[in-house]
Design a protein around this motif. Sequence first.
Motif, short mmCIF file in Angstrom:
data_model
loop_
_atom_site.label_atom_id
_atom_site.label_comp_id
_atom_site.label_asym_id
_atom_site.label_seq_id
_atom_site.Cartn_x
_atom_site.Cartn_y
_atom_site.Cartn_z
N MET A 1 0.71 -5.19 23.30
CA MET A 1 0.89 -4.30 22.15
C MET A 1 1.35 -5.13 20.95
N ARG A 2 0.79 -4.82 19.78
CA ARG A 2 1.18 -5.50 18.55
C ARG A 2 1.66 -4.47 17.54
N VAL A 3 2.73 -4.83 16.82
CA VAL A 3 3.34 -3.91 15.87
C VAL A 3 3.13 -4.43 14.45
N PHE A 4 2.67 -3.55 13.56
CA PHE A 4 2.55 -3.85 12.13
C PHE A 4 3.59 -3.00 11.40
N PRO A 5 4.71 -3.57 10.97
CA PRO A 5 5.78 -2.77 10.36
C PRO A 5 5.71 -2.74 8.84
N GLN A 6 6.40 -1.76 8.28
CA GLN A 6 6.70 -1.68 6.84
C GLN A 6 5.48 -1.80 5.93
N PHE A 7 4.76 -0.69 5.80
CA PHE A 7 3.64 -0.64 4.87
C PHE A 7 4.14 -0.16 3.51
N LYS A 8 3.78 -0.86 2.44
CA LYS A 8 4.20 -0.46 1.11
C LYS A 8 3.41 0.75 0.62
N THR A 9 2.15 0.81 0.95
CA THR A 9 1.30 1.94 0.57
C THR A 9 0.62 2.49 1.82
N ASN A 10 0.12 3.70 1.69
CA ASN A 10 -0.54 4.33 2.83
C ASN A 10 -1.82 3.56 3.18
N PRO A 11 -1.89 2.99 4.40
CA PRO A 11 -3.08 2.19 4.76
C PRO A 11 -4.23 3.01 5.33
N VAL A 12 -4.05 4.33 5.44
CA VAL A 12 -5.07 5.18 6.05
C VAL A 12 -5.88 5.86 4.96
N LYS A 13 -7.19 5.70 5.02
CA LYS A 13 -8.11 6.39 4.12
C LYS A 13 -9.27 6.93 4.94
N GLY A 14 -9.25 8.23 5.16
CA GLY A 14 -10.30 8.85 5.97
C GLY A 14 -10.26 8.36 7.39
N ASP A 15 -11.33 7.74 7.86
CA ASP A 15 -11.39 7.21 9.22
C ASP A 15 -11.21 5.69 9.24
N LEU A 16 -10.56 5.15 8.20
CA LEU A 16 -10.30 3.72 8.11
C LEU A 16 -8.81 3.45 8.00
N ILE A 17 -8.37 2.33 8.54
CA ILE A 17 -6.97 1.90 8.42
C ILE A 17 -6.96 0.42 8.09
N LYS A 18 -6.13 0.04 7.11
CA LYS A 18 -6.05 -1.35 6.67
C LYS A 18 -4.85 -2.01 7.34
N LEU A 19 -5.13 -3.04 8.15
CA LEU A 19 -4.09 -3.75 8.88
C LEU A 19 -4.00 -5.18 8.38
N PRO A 20 -2.77 -5.74 8.30
CA PRO A 20 -2.61 -7.13 7.87
C PRO A 20 -3.42 -8.08 8.76
N GLU A 21 -4.05 -9.05 8.15
CA GLU A 21 -4.85 -10.09 8.81
C GLU A 21 -6.17 -9.56 9.38
N LEU A 22 -6.31 -8.26 9.51
CA LEU A 22 -7.53 -7.69 10.07
C LEU A 22 -8.37 -6.97 9.03
N GLY A 23 -7.72 -6.49 7.97
CA GLY A 23 -8.44 -5.76 6.94
C GLY A 23 -8.71 -4.31 7.36
N TRP A 24 -9.79 -3.75 6.82
CA TRP A 24 -10.12 -2.35 7.11
C TRP A 24 -10.79 -2.24 8.48
#
Length: 278
Positions: A1-24
């Motif tokens: 399991m990997r944890v991505f903490p503390q998002f400054k802005t909402n990374p979810v747009k529709g059926d997409l999620i923006k993750l650090p190092e991985l992008g959308w």
Amino acid sequence: MRVFPQFKTNPVKGDLIKLPELGWVKMRLSRPIPDGFKLKQVHILKKASGYFAMLSLQCDVQVPDATPHGHPVGIDLGLEKFLATSDGELIARPRFFNELHRKLKLLQRRLKHKKKGSKNWRKLNLKIARGNQRIHDNQKDFNVKLAHHIVQNAGRVFVEDLNLKTWAKGMFSKHRLDARFGQFINILQSVCWKQQVYLAKVNADYTSQQSPQCGYTTDRDVAAAQIVMIRGVGAAGLAVPEIAWGEVLPGVIDLGKCPRARKPRKQFLGIPTLNEVG
């Protein structure tokens, strides 16, 4: 399991999620994010059936603790029956592991004869992992549905104060672990909190040896659940509801003549005791 903490802005747009190092990354959102909630963390979990993203949300809302009210229900857990309630309901113990145990055992034997790291070894390993996940998913689904069923007609729920780690040892450890009593209690606690149903645990000592009233006969597990309910209601300082003493249920035994008695059980984890909640 990997944890991505503390998002400054909402990374979810529709059926997409923006993750650090991985992008959308495309995902299937099981339900929309409620208004007023902030996304704080994303947990990426790998299972046999694929990758899952668990979203941790935060909202500045204070939810008051539930107060004792409504119809009380005592619960007694066991192996002969998964649980019995003080209302006389008996729930059979599901045997999800036993049903697939023979098949998984056969697959594991076949795995020994495969070359480690080969294509066939990976296929068989994935098949075993999916079988174990199927067992886990079926058990959790059963526990969630059962917890909602119990809470649906209750205002107060009382469970025994068990030491699950000690209870999982011994001759019947395999069956007790297969039943996943700890998972059920955690889910029941969560459902009670959401539905504003009061939940507390009571002393489990001798609940199966004490009879509600002399001459009263009923199913052994139902009687133990009624003792749990009586102890819980009494410890909370409320009036104990009257039970139809003398009513004989199917498959009854006389508690005074029963030669078998369960060992004292002590502690549940994660649920406040009556003394702690006052």
